[in-house]
Design a protein around this motif. Sequence first.
Motif, mmCIF file in Angstrom:
data_model
loop_
_atom_site.group_PDB
_atom_site.id
_atom_site.type_symbol
_atom_site.label_atom_id
_atom_site.label_comp_id
_atom_site.label_asym_id
_atom_site.label_seq_id
_atom_site.Cartn_x
_atom_site.Cartn_y
_atom_site.Cartn_z
ATOM 1 N N ASP A 63 0.810 -1.228 0.000
ATOM 2 C CA ASP A 63 0.000 0.000 0.000
ATOM 3 C C ASP A 63 0.843 1.278 0.000
ATOM 4 O O ASP A 63 0.488 2.265 0.629
ATOM 5 C CB ASP A 63 -0.967 0.028 1.192
ATOM 6 C CG ASP A 63 -2.014 -1.069 1.100
ATOM 7 O OD1 ASP A 63 -2.428 -1.392 -0.030
ATOM 8 O OD2 ASP A 63 -2.410 -1.598 2.148
ATOM 9 N N LEU A 64 1.989 1.229 -0.675
ATOM 10 C CA LEU A 64 2.846 2.398 -0.801
ATOM 11 C C LEU A 64 2.929 2.803 -2.259
ATOM 12 O O LEU A 64 2.813 1.970 -3.148
ATOM 13 C CB LEU A 64 4.254 2.098 -0.267
ATOM 14 C CG LEU A 64 4.345 1.774 1.221
ATOM 15 C CD1 LEU A 64 5.727 1.246 1.562
ATOM 16 C CD2 LEU A 64 4.013 2.992 2.064
ATOM 17 N N LYS A 65 3.122 4.088 -2.497
ATOM 18 C CA LYS A 65 3.200 4.592 -3.860
ATOM 19 C C LYS A 65 4.334 5.601 -3.959
ATOM 20 O O LYS A 65 4.467 6.489 -3.118
ATOM 21 C CB LYS A 65 1.873 5.245 -4.245
ATOM 22 C CG LYS A 65 1.818 5.739 -5.679
ATOM 23 C CD LYS A 65 0.395 6.138 -6.044
ATOM 24 C CE LYS A 65 0.302 6.711 -7.443
ATOM 25 N NZ LYS A 65 0.918 5.942 -8.492
ATOM 26 N N LEU A 66 5.143 5.434 -5.009
ATOM 27 C CA LEU A 66 6.235 6.346 -5.291
ATOM 28 C C LEU A 66 5.682 7.480 -6.153
ATOM 29 O O LEU A 66 5.004 7.218 -7.139
ATOM 30 C CB LEU A 66 7.298 5.545 -6.055
ATOM 31 C CG LEU A 66 8.659 6.134 -6.250
ATOM 32 C CD1 LEU A 66 9.672 5.009 -6.193
ATOM 33 C CD2 LEU A 66 8.743 6.840 -7.568
ATOM 34 N N VAL A 67 5.930 8.731 -5.770
ATOM 35 C CA VAL A 67 5.385 9.877 -6.488
ATOM 36 C C VAL A 67 6.535 10.719 -7.033
ATOM 37 O O VAL A 67 7.416 11.146 -6.283
ATOM 38 C CB VAL A 67 4.487 10.742 -5.575
ATOM 39 C CG1 VAL A 67 3.932 11.936 -6.333
ATOM 40 C CG2 VAL A 67 3.357 9.901 -4.995
ATOM 41 N N ASN A 68 6.513 10.953 -8.337
ATOM 42 C CA ASN A 68 7.520 11.778 -9.016
ATOM 43 C C ASN A 68 6.819 13.044 -9.494
ATOM 44 O O ASN A 68 5.854 12.971 -10.246
ATOM 45 C CB ASN A 68 8.105 10.991 -10.196
ATOM 46 C CG ASN A 68 9.198 11.745 -10.916
ATOM 47 O OD1 ASN A 68 9.438 12.932 -10.679
ATOM 48 N ND2 ASN A 68 9.870 11.058 -11.814
ATOM 49 N N VAL A 69 7.286 14.211 -9.060
ATOM 50 C CA VAL A 69 6.648 15.477 -9.431
ATOM 51 C C VAL A 69 7.514 16.301 -10.397
ATOM 52 O O VAL A 69 7.302 17.496 -10.553
ATOM 53 C CB VAL A 69 6.283 16.317 -8.171
ATOM 54 C CG1 VAL A 69 5.168 15.645 -7.393
ATOM 55 C CG2 VAL A 69 7.496 16.572 -7.296
ATOM 56 N N GLU A 70 8.465 15.639 -11.059
ATOM 57 C CA GLU A 70 9.308 16.346 -12.024
ATOM 58 C C GLU A 70 8.460 16.981 -13.110
ATOM 59 O O GLU A 70 7.519 16.377 -13.615
ATOM 60 C CB GLU A 70 10.299 15.374 -12.680
ATOM 61 C CG GLU A 70 11.646 15.438 -12.056
ATOM 62 C CD GLU A 70 12.632 14.446 -12.658
ATOM 63 O OE1 GLU A 70 12.434 13.939 -13.769
ATOM 64 O OE2 GLU A 70 13.630 14.188 -11.969
ATOM 65 N N GLY A 71 8.815 18.210 -13.465
ATOM 66 C CA GLY A 71 8.111 18.908 -14.525
ATOM 67 C C GLY A 71 6.839 19.602 -14.070
ATOM 68 O O GLY A 71 6.221 20.334 -14.825
ATOM 69 N N GLN A 72 6.436 19.383 -12.824
ATOM 70 C CA GLN A 72 5.216 20.005 -12.310
ATOM 71 C C GLN A 72 5.541 21.354 -11.661
ATOM 72 O O GLN A 72 6.654 21.562 -11.178
ATOM 73 C CB GLN A 72 4.547 19.091 -11.285
ATOM 74 C CG GLN A 72 4.016 17.806 -11.896
ATOM 75 C CD GLN A 72 3.297 16.959 -10.862
ATOM 76 O OE1 GLN A 72 2.852 17.431 -9.831
ATOM 77 N NE2 GLN A 72 3.196 15.663 -11.149
ATOM 78 N N PRO A 73 4.570 22.261 -11.642
ATOM 79 C CA PRO A 73 4.782 23.544 -10.960
ATOM 80 C C PRO A 73 5.094 23.297 -9.486
ATOM 81 O O PRO A 73 4.463 22.452 -8.854
ATOM 82 C CB PRO A 73 3.445 24.267 -11.113
ATOM 83 C CG PRO A 73 2.771 23.607 -12.269
ATOM 84 C CD PRO A 73 3.236 22.185 -12.274
ATOM 85 N N TYR A 74 6.065 24.015 -8.951
ATOM 86 C CA TYR A 74 6.413 23.870 -7.539
ATOM 87 C C TYR A 74 5.390 24.592 -6.674
ATOM 88 O O TYR A 74 4.965 25.696 -6.982
ATOM 89 C CB TYR A 74 7.809 24.430 -7.253
ATOM 90 C CG TYR A 74 8.155 24.377 -5.791
ATOM 91 C CD1 TYR A 74 8.433 23.157 -5.177
ATOM 92 C CD2 TYR A 74 8.180 25.521 -5.011
ATOM 93 C CE1 TYR A 74 8.727 23.084 -3.825
ATOM 94 C CE2 TYR A 74 8.476 25.466 -3.651
ATOM 95 C CZ TYR A 74 8.752 24.241 -3.065
ATOM 96 O OH TYR A 74 9.037 24.182 -1.730
#
Length: 123
Positions: A63-74
Amino acid sequence: MTHVGKDDEQLEQSLIDIAVESWRFSRLFGKVVGKLDAGESGRYINQIRYFQKKVEESLDSNDLKLVNVEGQPYDAGMAASALNLGDFGPDDVLLVEQMLEPIIMGPKGLRKQGTVMLRKVEA
């Protein structure tokens, strides 16, 4: 009974640590493969995708998820600390240029904060 909870917590933390290190290794491996010629790189790209898929499946089953926010507005509320935030002004529009460590989410919310590098969006 509390001992079991502590063991579960320790196992989850170990899985998170392995996932983060695997993610870093995958990124580095991807850069190295990118320097190979197209004929050579295909097989290695498939191997790294398979490896990443196995890591994600292991996280999923817990029940864990890796989240990548590259390219998203900070956004200051993002579950990631920005190492170079001090390089920018308060009115600058910022993007996440690179994730140094991914965000790990669980069923009860944030399990591990990510680390990012930002860049300014040019007007």
